[in-house]
Design an enzyme around this catalytic site. Sequence first.
Site, PDB file in Angstrom:
ATOM      1  N   CYS A  43     -35.499 -60.377  61.241  1.00  0.00           N
ATOM      2  CA  CYS A  43     -36.344 -61.347  61.947  1.00  0.00           C
ATOM      3  C   CYS A  43     -37.062 -60.684  63.132  1.00  0.00           C
ATOM      4  O   CYS A  43     -36.518 -59.762  63.752  1.00  0.00           O
ATOM      5  CB  CYS A  43     -35.496 -62.523  62.444  1.00  0.00           C
ATOM      6  SG  CYS A  43     -35.374 -63.860  61.240  1.00  0.00           S
ATOM      7  N   ASN A  75     -34.083 -47.619  54.622  1.00  0.00           N
ATOM      8  CA  ASN A  75     -32.850 -48.377  54.391  1.00  0.00           C
ATOM      9  C   ASN A  75     -31.759 -47.801  55.298  1.00  0.00           C
ATOM     10  O   ASN A  75     -31.585 -46.593  55.392  1.00  0.00           O
ATOM     11  CB  ASN A  75     -32.448 -48.252  52.920  1.00  0.00           C
ATOM     12  CG  ASN A  75     -31.378 -49.249  52.534  1.00  0.00           C
ATOM     13  OD1 ASN A  75     -30.355 -49.362  53.197  1.00  0.00           O
ATOM     14  ND2 ASN A  75     -31.607 -49.984  51.471  1.00  0.00           N
ATOM     15  N   HIS A 165     -36.999 -59.696  51.249  1.00  0.00           N
ATOM     16  CA  HIS A 165     -37.377 -58.287  51.351  1.00  0.00           C
ATOM     17  C   HIS A 165     -37.421 -57.648  49.971  1.00  0.00           C
ATOM     18  O   HIS A 165     -36.837 -58.155  49.025  1.00  0.00           O
ATOM     19  CB  HIS A 165     -36.398 -57.522  52.247  1.00  0.00           C
ATOM     20  CG  HIS A 165     -34.995 -57.455  51.718  1.00  0.00           C
ATOM     21  ND1 HIS A 165     -34.122 -58.526  51.753  1.00  0.00           N
ATOM     22  CD2 HIS A 165     -34.310 -56.459  51.109  1.00  0.00           C
ATOM     23  CE1 HIS A 165     -32.972 -58.189  51.209  1.00  0.00           C
ATOM     24  NE2 HIS A 165     -33.051 -56.930  50.793  1.00  0.00           N
ATOM     25  N   GLN A 167     -37.547 -53.526  47.994  1.00  0.00           N
ATOM     26  CA  GLN A 167     -37.066 -52.173  48.259  1.00  0.00           C
ATOM     27  C   GLN A 167     -37.834 -51.174  47.406  1.00  0.00           C
ATOM     28  O   GLN A 167     -38.390 -51.535  46.375  1.00  0.00           O
ATOM     29  CB  GLN A 167     -35.584 -52.038  47.899  1.00  0.00           C
ATOM     30  CG  GLN A 167     -34.677 -52.926  48.727  1.00  0.00           C
ATOM     31  CD  GLN A 167     -33.203 -52.676  48.398  1.00  0.00           C
ATOM     32  OE1 GLN A 167     -32.703 -51.567  48.554  1.00  0.00           O
ATOM     33  NE2 GLN A 167     -32.525 -53.712  47.944  1.00  0.00           N
ATOM     34  N   CYS A 195     -54.105 -48.554  24.046  1.00  0.00           N
ATOM     35  CA  CYS A 195     -52.935 -48.809  24.882  1.00  0.00           C
ATOM     36  C   CYS A 195     -52.146 -49.964  24.260  1.00  0.00           C
ATOM     37  O   CYS A 195     -52.708 -51.012  23.943  1.00  0.00           O
ATOM     38  CB  CYS A 195     -53.393 -49.157  26.292  1.00  0.00           C
ATOM     39  SG  CYS A 195     -52.157 -50.022  27.273  1.00  0.00           S
ATOM     40  N   HIS A 292     -49.657 -48.792  31.169  1.00  0.00           N
ATOM     41  CA  HIS A 292     -50.300 -49.974  31.757  1.00  0.00           C
ATOM     42  C   HIS A 292     -49.272 -50.592  32.703  1.00  0.00           C
ATOM     43  O   HIS A 292     -48.211 -51.018  32.252  1.00  0.00           O
ATOM     44  CB  HIS A 292     -50.622 -50.907  30.584  1.00  0.00           C
ATOM     45  CG  HIS A 292     -51.538 -52.039  30.866  1.00  0.00           C
ATOM     46  ND1 HIS A 292     -52.698 -52.261  30.143  1.00  0.00           N
ATOM     47  CD2 HIS A 292     -51.455 -53.065  31.741  1.00  0.00           C
ATOM     48  CE1 HIS A 292     -53.283 -53.365  30.576  1.00  0.00           C
ATOM     49  NE2 HIS A 292     -52.552 -53.877  31.546  1.00  0.00           N
ATOM     50  N   PHE A 307     -20.540 -56.777  24.911  1.00  0.00           N
ATOM     51  CA  PHE A 307     -21.447 -56.425  23.818  1.00  0.00           C
ATOM     52  C   PHE A 307     -22.656 -55.645  24.335  1.00  0.00           C
ATOM     53  O   PHE A 307     -23.067 -54.641  23.767  1.00  0.00           O
ATOM     54  CB  PHE A 307     -21.910 -57.683  23.075  1.00  0.00           C
ATOM     55  CG  PHE A 307     -22.891 -57.377  21.989  1.00  0.00           C
ATOM     56  CD1 PHE A 307     -22.481 -56.766  20.811  1.00  0.00           C
ATOM     57  CD2 PHE A 307     -24.242 -57.656  22.151  1.00  0.00           C
ATOM     58  CE1 PHE A 307     -23.395 -56.444  19.818  1.00  0.00           C
ATOM     59  CE2 PHE A 307     -25.159 -57.339  21.161  1.00  0.00           C
ATOM     60  CZ  PHE A 307     -24.739 -56.734  19.998  1.00  0.00           C
TER      61      PHE A 307
HETATM   62 ZN   LIG Z   1     -34.497 -63.223  59.175  1.00  0.00          ZN
HETATM   63 ZN   LIG Z   2     -53.645 -51.023  28.781  1.00  0.00          ZN
END
Ligand SMILES: [Zn+2]
Ligand SMILES: [Zn+2]
Length: 332
Positions: A43, A75, A165, A167, A195, A292, A307
Site C-alpha cells: 500500500c 521480490n 500484484h 510477478q 502461424c 503468437h 492421475f
Molecule cells: Zn495493500
Molecule cells: Zn499468429
Amino acid sequence: MPEFRKEPVTGRWVIVSTDRAKRPRDFIRTQVVVQKKGICPFCPGNENRTPPEILAFRAHGGPNQPGWTTRVIPNKFPALRVEGDFDREPDGLYDRMNGIGAHEVIIDCPEHIASLGETTDTNTANVFWAFRERLADLKNDVRLKYTLLFKNHGEPAGASIEHSHSQLIALPIIPMAVQEELDGSRRYFDLHDRCVFCDIIRQERRDGKRVVHEDEDVIVLAPYASRFPFELWILPRRHASHLEFAPAEIYRGLASTLGRLLRKIDRALECPAYNFVLHNGTMKETDSPSYHWHLEIIPRLTRVAGFEWGSGFYINPTTPEEAASFLRDTIA
Ligand SMILES: [Zn+2]
Ligand SMILES: [Zn+2]
Ligand SMILES: [Zn+2]
C-alpha cells in the site's frame, strides 16, 4: 545462492532456492500474509517496507514515495538472483547452474484491492505497460533467455499477499512448457507456412462456439482442448510474437477485455482463485512468424491429483463450449 538442477532423464530443470529456506514446520498451511487489518507492504505510504523500486508510473512524488499508480520492485524473497556468476557445471551425470535470474513484483495499483478486475482499465493498461518496459529492459542482460510474467490470485493459486500484484521471473533457460509451444508452432509453420495460432483464431471465429469475446484488438477463447474448467486464452487478433512490440492501442483494449473477463469469472464462479501466465516470444528473437503471444487464464477450480501427476494430462469436467457459452451470457 539458489541453483538450477537438471533432471537427467527428461531434461527438466528445477530451481532449488535455499534462500527461501523452509523447515518442515513451515509447510503447515500458511495464511495469506496480509490480513485486511494488518500493514500491507504494497500500500502507498509503506514503500520503505519493500526493496527500492525498479520502475514506477507516478502522478506525483519521488522514487519510493506515494503518488505511483503501478510500481515494480525486486521480490523480497527471490527464487533467483541477479548477482553472481553464471557457471554451468557437471556434477557426475547431473547438470547444475547458478540460480541467476530476476524475480520482480509488479504492484498493480495503489488501491488495496485483491483482484485486477476491481481496478480501472487505465490502471490495468499501466500494468501491461510495466510488463512491456520490464521485458524490454531485461533483454539487456545477455544471460537471460526467457521472461515469464504471471499472476497468482488468491491463496489456492499461490498468492501470499492480498494486494493485487503480478510477478515476473526472468530465466537463463527457456522453460520446457514454453519450449514445447515454440517447437510445436514452428513445426506447424514449416508444414503450412502459416502461424498455428492465427489459424486457430480463424477457425474459432468461423465456428463461434468457444469464443467468449472478440473486438478489433483481441479475441478470448475457451481452447478446444482446455486442460481445466473455464481455461481461457486471450490472443491478439493480428499476428505478433511479442507483447512488448505490440502497438500502443492494444494495451488499452487488452486491459478492458481482461478487466471485463475477470469480473465475469468472479460473477459466474463466485470469485475463484486464478493464475494467469503470459506466453511470449523468447528474449533473443524480436519477431517470429510462427509464434503468437497470448495470455492464459486458469481459474483454480479443480486440483491436480495422482492421475495428472502420473500422466501429464488432465481430466476436465467442463467442456470449453459450455464454459464459453456460460461466460458469454454472464454480465460483467
Ligand atoms: Zn495493500
Ligand atoms: Zn499468429
Ligand atoms: Zn500458451
